[in-house]
Structure formats: structure tokens, C-alpha cells
Design an enzyme around this catalytic site. Structure first.
Site, PDB file in Angstrom:
ATOM      1  N   ALA A  35       3.867  -0.020  14.552  1.00 32.45           N
ATOM      2  CA  ALA A  35       2.780   0.391  15.448  1.00 32.45           C
ATOM      3  C   ALA A  35       1.536   0.754  14.642  1.00 32.45           C
ATOM      4  CB  ALA A  35       3.221   1.577  16.295  1.00 32.45           C
ATOM      5  N   ASP A  38       0.013  -2.440  13.409  1.00 36.96           N
ATOM      6  CA  ASP A  38      -0.688  -3.128  14.496  1.00 36.96           C
ATOM      7  C   ASP A  38      -2.047  -2.500  14.768  1.00 36.96           C
ATOM      8  OD1 ASP A  38       1.368  -4.851  14.747  1.00 36.96           O
ATOM      9  OD2 ASP A  38       2.280  -3.891  16.497  1.00 36.96           O
ATOM     10  N   SER A  83      12.140 -32.458 -10.943  1.00 30.95           N
ATOM     11  CA  SER A  83      13.344 -32.038 -10.252  1.00 30.95           C
ATOM     12  C   SER A  83      14.262 -31.414 -11.311  1.00 30.95           C
ATOM     13  CB  SER A  83      13.928 -33.302  -9.642  1.00 30.95           C
ATOM     14  OG  SER A  83      15.093 -33.017  -8.988  1.00 30.95           O
ATOM     15  N   LEU A  84      15.429 -30.975 -10.925  1.00 31.95           N
ATOM     16  CA  LEU A  84      16.356 -30.407 -11.913  1.00 31.95           C
ATOM     17  C   LEU A  84      17.635 -31.218 -11.955  1.00 31.95           C
ATOM     18  CD1 LEU A  84      16.169 -26.595 -11.004  1.00 31.95           C
ATOM     19  CD2 LEU A  84      15.229 -27.687 -13.044  1.00 31.95           C
ATOM     20  N   GLU A 114      18.330 -17.329 -12.391  1.00 32.76           N
ATOM     21  CA  GLU A 114      17.859 -16.844 -11.088  1.00 32.76           C
ATOM     22  C   GLU A 114      18.480 -17.712  -9.998  1.00 32.76           C
ATOM     23  OE1 GLU A 114      13.952 -17.614 -12.471  1.00 32.76           O
ATOM     24  OE2 GLU A 114      13.716 -19.442 -11.312  1.00 32.76           O
ATOM     25  N   LYS A 116      19.070 -20.377  -7.038  1.00 26.56           N
ATOM     26  CA  LYS A 116      18.450 -21.638  -6.630  1.00 26.56           C
ATOM     27  C   LYS A 116      18.268 -21.560  -5.119  1.00 26.56           C
ATOM     28  CE  LYS A 116      18.788 -26.632  -6.979  1.00 26.56           C
ATOM     29  NZ  LYS A 116      18.630 -26.932  -5.556  1.00 26.56           N
ATOM     30  N   ASP A 118      17.434 -22.536  -1.362  1.00 25.78           N
ATOM     31  CA  ASP A 118      17.646 -23.786  -0.638  1.00 25.78           C
ATOM     32  C   ASP A 118      16.560 -23.963   0.416  1.00 25.78           C
ATOM     33  OD1 ASP A 118      18.826 -26.110   0.012  1.00 25.78           O
ATOM     34  OD2 ASP A 118      20.562 -25.244   1.023  1.00 25.78           O
ATOM     35  N   TYR A 227       8.600 -19.347  -8.627  1.00 29.48           N
ATOM     36  CA  TYR A 227       9.457 -19.335  -9.808  1.00 29.48           C
ATOM     37  C   TYR A 227       8.960 -20.136 -10.997  1.00 29.48           C
ATOM     38  CZ  TYR A 227      11.035 -23.345  -7.030  1.00 29.48           C
ATOM     39  OH  TYR A 227      11.081 -24.480  -6.266  1.00 29.48           O
ATOM     40  N   LYS A 291      17.257 -21.289 -17.057  1.00 27.62           N
ATOM     41  CA  LYS A 291      16.070 -21.783 -17.768  1.00 27.62           C
ATOM     42  C   LYS A 291      16.023 -21.183 -19.156  1.00 27.62           C
ATOM     43  CE  LYS A 291      13.569 -22.077 -13.433  1.00 27.62           C
ATOM     44  NZ  LYS A 291      12.551 -21.508 -12.540  1.00 27.62           N
ATOM     45  N   LYS A 315      25.192 -25.418  -9.703  1.00 31.84           N
ATOM     46  CA  LYS A 315      25.451 -25.266  -8.267  1.00 31.84           C
ATOM     47  C   LYS A 315      26.761 -24.547  -7.977  1.00 31.84           C
ATOM     48  CE  LYS A 315      23.073 -28.890  -6.228  1.00 31.84           C
ATOM     49  NZ  LYS A 315      22.672 -29.137  -4.917  1.00 31.84           N
ATOM     50  N   CYS A 409      37.856 -47.211  26.189  1.00 28.98           N
ATOM     51  CA  CYS A 409      36.658 -46.464  25.799  1.00 28.98           C
ATOM     52  C   CYS A 409      36.506 -45.207  26.671  1.00 28.98           C
ATOM     53  CB  CYS A 409      35.433 -47.352  25.947  1.00 28.98           C
ATOM     54  SG  CYS A 409      33.881 -46.467  25.742  1.00 28.98           S
ATOM     55  N   CYS A 412      33.194 -45.918  29.005  1.00 32.64           N
ATOM     56  CA  CYS A 412      33.093 -46.931  30.058  1.00 32.64           C
ATOM     57  C   CYS A 412      34.447 -47.502  30.483  1.00 32.64           C
ATOM     58  CB  CYS A 412      32.192 -48.067  29.607  1.00 32.64           C
ATOM     59  SG  CYS A 412      32.935 -49.080  28.324  1.00 32.64           S
ATOM     60  N   CYS A 425      34.589 -50.082  21.073  1.00 29.64           N
ATOM     61  CA  CYS A 425      34.624 -50.398  22.492  1.00 29.64           C
ATOM     62  C   CYS A 425      34.100 -51.808  22.679  1.00 29.64           C
ATOM     63  CB  CYS A 425      33.735 -49.394  23.227  1.00 29.64           C
ATOM     64  SG  CYS A 425      33.254 -49.952  24.860  1.00 29.64           S
ATOM     65  N   CYS A 431      28.824 -50.599  28.490  1.00 29.05           N
ATOM     66  CA  CYS A 431      29.109 -49.225  28.082  1.00 29.05           C
ATOM     67  C   CYS A 431      27.796 -48.465  27.945  1.00 29.05           C
ATOM     68  CB  CYS A 431      29.857 -49.238  26.747  1.00 29.05           C
ATOM     69  SG  CYS A 431      30.290 -47.597  26.181  1.00 29.05           S
TER      70      CYS A 431
HETATM   71  S1  IVH Z   1      12.552 -24.647 -11.220  1.00 28.53           S
HETATM   72  C1  IVH Z   1      10.495 -27.736 -13.740  1.00 28.53           C
HETATM   73  N1  IVH Z   1      13.678 -22.638  -9.980  1.00 28.53           N
HETATM   74  O1  IVH Z   1      15.470 -26.872  -6.780  1.00 28.53           O
HETATM   75  C2  IVH Z   1      11.302 -26.733 -12.993  1.00 28.53           C
HETATM   76  N2  IVH Z   1      13.616 -24.731  -8.874  1.00 28.53           N
HETATM   77  O2  IVH Z   1      16.751 -29.526  -7.719  1.00 28.53           O
HETATM   78  C3  IVH Z   1      11.209 -26.925 -11.580  1.00 28.53           C
HETATM   79  N3  IVH Z   1      14.588 -24.696  -6.629  1.00 28.53           N
HETATM   80  O3  IVH Z   1      12.922 -29.162  -6.325  1.00 28.53           O
HETATM   81  C4  IVH Z   1      12.139 -26.249 -10.702  1.00 28.53           C
HETATM   82  N4  IVH Z   1      15.124 -22.563  -6.609  1.00 28.53           N
HETATM   83  O4  IVH Z   1      12.740 -27.022  -5.046  1.00 28.53           O
HETATM   84  C5  IVH Z   1      13.357 -23.941  -9.929  1.00 28.53           C
HETATM   85  N5  IVH Z   1      14.598 -20.754  -8.987  1.00 28.53           N
HETATM   86  C6  IVH Z   1      14.270 -22.046  -8.928  1.00 28.53           C
HETATM   87  C7  IVH Z   1      14.550 -22.835  -7.803  1.00 28.53           C
HETATM   88  C8  IVH Z   1      14.212 -24.180  -7.812  1.00 28.53           C
HETATM   89  C9  IVH Z   1      15.125 -23.702  -5.916  1.00 28.53           C
HETATM   90  C10 IVH Z   1      14.528 -26.086  -6.151  1.00 28.53           C
HETATM   91  C11 IVH Z   1      13.219 -26.774  -6.337  1.00 28.53           C
HETATM   92  C12 IVH Z   1      13.560 -28.104  -6.957  1.00 28.53           C
HETATM   93  C13 IVH Z   1      15.020 -28.187  -6.813  1.00 28.53           C
HETATM   94  C14 IVH Z   1      15.594 -28.923  -8.004  1.00 28.53           C
END
Ligand code: IVH
Length: 670
Positions: A35, A38, A83-84, A114, A116, A118, A227, A291, A315, A409, A412, A425, A431
Site C-alpha cells: 500500500a 502504491d 552456447s555452453l 552457479e 543454470k 531454465d 550472469y 566457469k 546438468k 478407431c 470414427c 485408422c 475420420c
Molecule cells: S553462461 C559464454 N550462465 O544456458 C557463457 N548461461 O546452454 C554464456 N544459462 O544459452 C552462458 N544459466 O541461456 C551462463 N548461470 C548461467 C546460465 C546460463 C542459464 C543458459 C544460457 C545459455 C544456455 C547454455
């Protein structure tokens, strides 16, 4: 209030609101009630309404305000968004550690670990401390500009903390995601409105961020965490750990749960404790990211084309939960395939309630030996449709009879036929399930591309008896559409227009749209290129079909059976009657000219100067075709050394016979 004191009050309110946003959305530690918040917000809105000249883009009131876009603009990333590499086994983590040690020639390559997250990856750009641009990852080089949508995310500061001396230019990478509870209530709200909910929080986040109308994004509960610093004007933090600390000091949300690890064993322990924590986290994570901590070491290792060498995604195993199969239903797909579906006692797997799981086919049901009443483990791995992992035997249980596929089926009542592990089918468009599927497929983007003819409308048209086959689409009237629920003058006109537009269609798209088994986009293209007109394809013999590269016995049998069916021929005829015009593919560029266009060659015996493939290529390069059997339509038979019965055949049919030298003369320019 004098103007300058109004400006001061506005500035003070903005500061205060930003501070409370940060506490609430980033720190999760609010200091004032909703509140009170707001009231501050209201006061700011009122002052800005009275003094619109004082509104600035970074005011907390300006998170939504851009008009809807017609499309998301493409933007090139300042640096490629990599990507990783991901792994799931402990040994692979140890191997990663060994590699680091070897390449850096050290015993102690410290790491930061740290979660990952999603969600979906975004690039955020701050100039002079102000959020100026944000984009999705796209293909890593080019993404979509979602700046206005990102501005609606309250956890994302529009302005960095000035007192922490933010850099003049900063490019940050982060992850946009949706909390589980927010995801669930969003889905509930959507289903109540009759909309289809999202399959998982990641899809919900992506669908919400990639909106043309930022007001929709604003209504979706998104959040973000950062990150990675992708670029920075000024001194770079020495380690990844310091990097996160800097981001946090500038007011950006960073992964709260993180750890500096002095050995790979510590990393393994972090993985374990994080996995245990996973069920209690309010958002989805699917592993940890490890990392290399020192940034000079990161630079030394560099990147491969798609991923850095200095980081890895470790993972978690997919989540599994135990539940009971209440029933096994059978669904009928577009091509009539029957798929057994386990109806489950609803169970939460990683925050998402699952009540059905696919059982793929009858063999799979038998292999897993699952029956109605059985206790089973279900798993959900990322995007994948939930699946039954295994049956959990319960001592002393009395089991029901094994599952058998129905012989009629369920939609139908037509007879069910079997092809290997697959049951289907035989009702075809009798159908309703197949008819609806066939029309949806026909109208889809890669086929006839009829805008506005989606699943829901197709169901309405079929259920109302207005469309009983594909050709009926082209005799629909606007008046008919207007009798359907949800249609108004404009939407009916638009649909009529897109149906009209679809009448000029390429052979390739039509073939794709007819829904012939085994004929997807690629094969449709191959066929269109080869035969060029529908009638030529329809008249082709099995043998001629088999001559086409990439067309094997299964595809040719499927084509033959489709075109031999009177019903299909009739639908095609009616489509043409109602104005469908089928265009051949744009003329091929034949590097050798089209001197042999329409000519079919048959080779027999050995050639001295070419392999069979080379000879074939030469013919095709000049627009001709190669076949393996001689008929009256054969243009030339090329007889090499030791020719076979094809030569006799050619003589009998009066087909022109060439020596190798004559053939060479034909395919040699000039
Ligand atoms: S680092 C060059 N850190 O995972 C380093 N990625 O499969 C770039 N993701 O496309 C990525 N948590 O979207 C990093 N703590 C984290 C993450 C992270 C999720 C995702 C990110 C990337 C995918 C890689």
C-alpha cells in the site's frame, strides 16, 4: 509547488521507487508495504500527468508505453552470444578439470559455480547507466529487439546505481524466466479465458517476452538474472566472481546461490547440494554452470565456434516422480496413427503438474509392460513431452490385463490396420480426427499458408459440417463463416481473403499440404523439381518414381497408394475446379543449358570415360533425366562395353542408341 520543487519531488519519488523495486524484485527483501509503495507510485503518476514535459524514459512509470509493433526488429549482437557444452556425468566434469589444468599448466584452476537457469538468454545494453537496448539470443549472432518488452520487467533496472559508478557502456548477458508459482497462476488465468496454457515456465517466458504488444509482456510475471559481462568500457573485473559482484553493485539481479570452488570436488559437492535444493527453489533450474574464475584464464582458453572452452553446463538428471496410471487412452493423429496415452493421477514433476504421458506405440507399452492401475515413474526432461520412465512393481499387487490396441478407431469406428509397431485408422477423411488434422496441415505455414485457419477454426468448420474435405475450403462463403462463434465481419473477410490468396500455390507446397505419408517438405521439393506438374507426378510409374534420387520404395509406394485412391484424385480434381492453380518450381538453372530437357537416358554396359554417377550428373546438368529401364518414352540408350538386355530392348522399341563418343558429343558444349 514551484516548478523546480516539482522536478525535485519527481526525482525523489523515482529514486525511492527504484530503491524499493530493487529491494522487492532483486533482493526479495521489501521494506515497505504494498500500500505504501502504491501511494508513492500514484503520487509520481499524478505529478507526471500534470507535468508531462517532466516525463523521462527511465521513469518507473514508463515501463509500458510503446505502441504495439508489427514485427520484432533484428539486431546484431555486439559479441556473439555463445552456447555452453553440456554434460551429465561426473567423469566428464573431472575431464573438464583435467583439461583446464593441462592447458593452463596449473594445479589450481579455481571455479565459480552457479545455477543454470531454465529460461531464455538475453543481451542487455546500458549506456551511461541507462538501459538502452535488449535482445533475445536468436542464432547467437542476430537476435530480436525486445527492448520495450524488457522494460516491463520490474527486476530489470532501467537505470544503474549511480553511486556505484557504472561504466559508460555495458553489455550484460542474463536469463529471463518465470517463477513456478507465477507460471501456474498465469496458466490458470489463461485456461479460464479459454486460451491454451504454456507447456512449461521456459515456454511461458519466451512466449511472453517475444510479444509485439509490450502491454501483454507487462501482464506476464517475468523476472531476470544476470550472469555474464559481454562488454564493458573501463577496467574489467579480474574474476567471474568479481564480475557478479560488480553487476550486483550496479543494481542488476545476479544468481544469489553461487559458490567459489577451489577444487573440482567442491564443484561436485555444489552440484549435489544444488540438486537437493532444486525442489525448494521457486524457479526452474536444470543444472549448474561451472566457469573458470579468472578472466585472464578465460581469455587464454578462448572459445570454439559455438561455446567457450572455459565453462561447462553440468546438468541434473531428469526429474522423476511416482504416480498411477488411471487409464490408457488412444489418440488419433493427423495421418490416422493411433497413439496410446497414459492418463495419470496428476502428479507434480518439478513444479509442473502432469496428468498424461505418451506411450508412443503398442510395442513400447509391451516393452515397458505398463497396464491400467500400475504404479509408474514419470519423467520430464526439459521440453520433452512427459514420458513413462518405468513401471514400479508393487509387491502383492493384482494387475489388470495387458493393454491391447483397439481394432476399431476410437474416433470414427473404422477398422484399424497395422504397419510394424504402428496402428492406424483406415477411415481417412471419414475420420473426423484425421479430417481436422488434414485440414490443419493443409492450411499450415509450410503448406498452403492460410492465415487465420488454425486448430480452433478448423474444428468449428468440420463440426458444423461446412468442410468435409480439402476442396470444400474453396466453396466456403463469408455468410457461412459469420454463423460461427467468434467470427465478425472483419475476421470473416480476412479468412476469405487468405483462402483466396492460397489458390495460387507452388507444386511443392501443394504436395506438402496433401498430407501424403512420407512426403514432408524436403521430399515435396524433390518431387516438384523432378516432375514439375502434378499430372506428371500422378502418372509416374513406380519405376519412374524410383529413378528419382532420394525416392525409395516406401515413398514411391505411399505416393502410388495415395494417387490410386479415387477419393484423393477426386479431391484434387475439385481443388483445381475451384480455382487452385499449381505453379511449377521456378526454372532450374542448368549450368549446361537445357539442351537435354525432357530427354530420358538409359545406360547399359561399361563406360570408359565416366562413372555412372558422373554420366548421370552430366545428363542432369543439361536438364535431362536418367532412368534404369527402357521404355518407349526413353530418349537415348547409351551402350558401352558389354551392353546388357537393355540394348536389345532399345532395338526392339526403336529407341535411339548412342555410343559413348556420341554421348560425349551431346554433353560437350560447342
Ligand atoms: S553462461 C559464454 N550462465 O544456458 C557463457 N548461461 O546452454 C554464456 N544459462 O544459452 C552462458 N544459466 O541461456 C551462463 N548461470 C548461467 C546460465 C546460463 C542459464 C543458459 C544460457 C545459455 C544456455 C547454455
Amino acid at each position: 509547488m514551484a516548478d523546480h520543487s516539482i522536478a525535485q519531488r519527481i526525482a525523489a519519488l523515482r529514486r525511492e521507487i527504484r530503491h524499493h523495486d530493487h529491494l522487492y524484485y532483486t533482493k526479495d527483501r521489501p521494506e515497505i508495504s504494498d500500500a505504501e509503495y502504491d501511494r508513492l507510485f500514484r503520487e509520481l503518476v499524478d505529478l507526471e500527468t500534470a507535468h508531462p514535459d517532466l516525463i523521462t524514459a527511465d521513469s518507473p512509470t514508463q515501463r509500458v508505453g510503446a505502441p504495439p509493433l508489427s514485427e520484432l526488429a533484428k539486431v546484431s549482437h555486439e559479441k556473439p552470444m555463445l552456447s555452453l557444452d553440456s554434460i551429465v556425468d561426473q567423469e566428464d566434469v573431472r575431464a573438464f578439470d583435467q583439461r583446464m589444468k593441462r592447458e593452463l599448466e596449473t594445479d589450481q584452476p579455481f571455479y565459480t559455480a552457479e545455477p543454470k537457469f531454465d529460461g531464455l538468454s538475453v543481451e542487455l545494453v546500458y549506456d551511461q547507466g541507462r538501459f538502452v537496448r535488449g535482445a533475445t539470443r536468436g542464432d547467437g549472432m542476430i537476435g530480436e529487439d525486445v527492448t520495450v518488452n524488457l522494460r516491463t520487467i520490474r527486476a530489470l533496472p532501467l537505470q544503474l546505481h549511480a553511486e556505484a559508478d557504472p561504466p559508460a557502456h555495458l553489455v550484460v548477458r542474463g536469463e529471463v524466466y518465470m517463477r513456478l508459482d507465477e507460471f501456474q497462476s498465469l496458466n490458470r488465468r489463461m485456461t479460464e479465458r479459454g486460451e491454451e496454457g504454456f507447456a512449461n515456465p521456459r515456454n511461458a517466458a519466451a512466449g511472453s517476452l517475444r510479444q509485439l504488444d509490450s502491454r501483454i509482456t507487462a501482464s506476464r510475471p517475468l523476472t531476470v538474472t544476470c550472469y555474464d559481462i559481454m562488454a564493458l568500457a573501463g577496467p574489467n573485473p579480474a574474476t567471474h566472481w568479481d564480475e557478479l559482484e560488480s553487476l550486483a553493485a550496479w543494481g542488476l539481479p545476479v544468481p544469489e546461490h553461487r559458490q567459489r570452488c577451489r577444487s573440482i570436488d567442491e564443484v561436485l559437492r555444489f552440484h549435489q547440494t544444488t540438486d537437493a535444493l532444486r525442489d525448494n527453489l521457486p524457479f526452474e533450474i536444470d543444472g549448474i554452470v561451472v566457469k573458470l574464475d579468472r578472466r585472464d584464464w578465460q581469455d587464454q582458453l578462448g572459445s570454439k565456434s559455438r561455446s567457450p572452452r572455459w565453462a561447462i553446463a553440468y546438468k541434473f538428471a531428469p526429474r522423476k516422480e511416482i504416480t498411477v496410471i488411471q487409464d490408457i487412452a488412444v489418440s488419433v493423429g493427423r495421418t490416422g496413427t493411433l497413439t496410446p496415452l497414459a492418463l495419470l493421477k496428476p502428479v507434480e514433476v518439478g513444479g509442473v503438474t502432469i496428468s498424461r504421458a505418451t506411450l508412443h506405440n503398442a510395442d513400447e507399452v509391451a516393452r515397458k509392460d505398463v497396464r491400467v492401475g500400475d504404479t509408474v515413474k514419470v519423467e520430464r526432461a526439459g521440453d520433452v513431452i512427459p514420458a513413462i520412465a518405468e513401471r514400479v512393481p508393487v509387491p502383492g499387487e493384482e494387475r489388470q490385463a495387458p493393454f491391447v490396441m483397439p481394432d476399431h478407431c476410437p474416433v470414427c469406428g473404422s477398422a484399424v490396420a497395422r504397419e510394424g509397431a504402428y496402428f492406424y485408422c483406415t477411415g481417412q477423411t471419414v475420420c473426423v480426427a484425421q479430417l481436422k488434422g488434414a485440414i490443419e496441415h493443409f492450411a499450415s505455414k509450410s503448406a498452403l499458408n492460410i492465415d487465420g485457419l488454425g486448430k480452433k477454426t478448423v474444428a468449428q468448420l468440420v463440426d458444423a459440417g461446412m468442410v468435409n474435405d480439402l476442396a470444400d475450403l474453396y466453396s466456403l462463403t463469408k455468410e457461412q463463416l459469420l454463423t460461427l462463434e467468434g467470427f465478425a465481419d472483419r475476421s470473416a473477410t480476412l479468412l476469405m481473403e487468405s483462402i483466396e490468396r492460397s489458390k495460387a500455390v507452388s507444386l511443392e507446397r501443394l504436395l506438402m499440404g496433401l498430407g501424403i505419408r512420407q512426403v514432408g517438405q524436403h521430399i515435396a521439393r524433390v518431387l516438384a523439381k523432378h516432375f514439375r506438374t502434378l499430372s506428371r507426378l500422378m502418372e509416374a510409374t513406380q519405376d519412374e518414381l524410383l529413378q528419382v534420387r532420394e525416392i525409395g520404395p516406401e515413398i514411391s509406394a505411399s505416393l502410388a497408394s495415395f494417387f490410386s485412391e479415387a477419393r484423393n484424385r477426386e479431391v484434387i480434381e475439385r481443388l483445381v475446379e475451384r480455382g487452385l492453380t499449381v505453379n511449377p518450381p521456378a526454372a532450374e538453372t542448368h549450368p549446361g543449358g537445357r539442351s537435354l530437357a525432357g530427354k530420358t537416358f538409359v545406360f547399359t554396359g561399361g563406360l570408359a570415360g565416366y562413372s555412372r554417377d558422373q554420366a548421370k550428373e552430366l545428363v542432369e546438368r543439361h536438364g535431362g533425366q536418367v532412368s534404369s529401364s527402357v521404355s518407349k518414352k526413353t530418349g537415348y540408350v547409351v551402350a558401352g562395353t558389354d551392353p546388357g538386355s537393355k540394348l536389345d530392348q532399345a532395338q526392339k522399341l526403336g529407341v535411339q542408341i548412342l555410343t559413348e563418343a556420341e554421348f560425349t558429343a551431346l554433353v560437350t558444349p560447342g
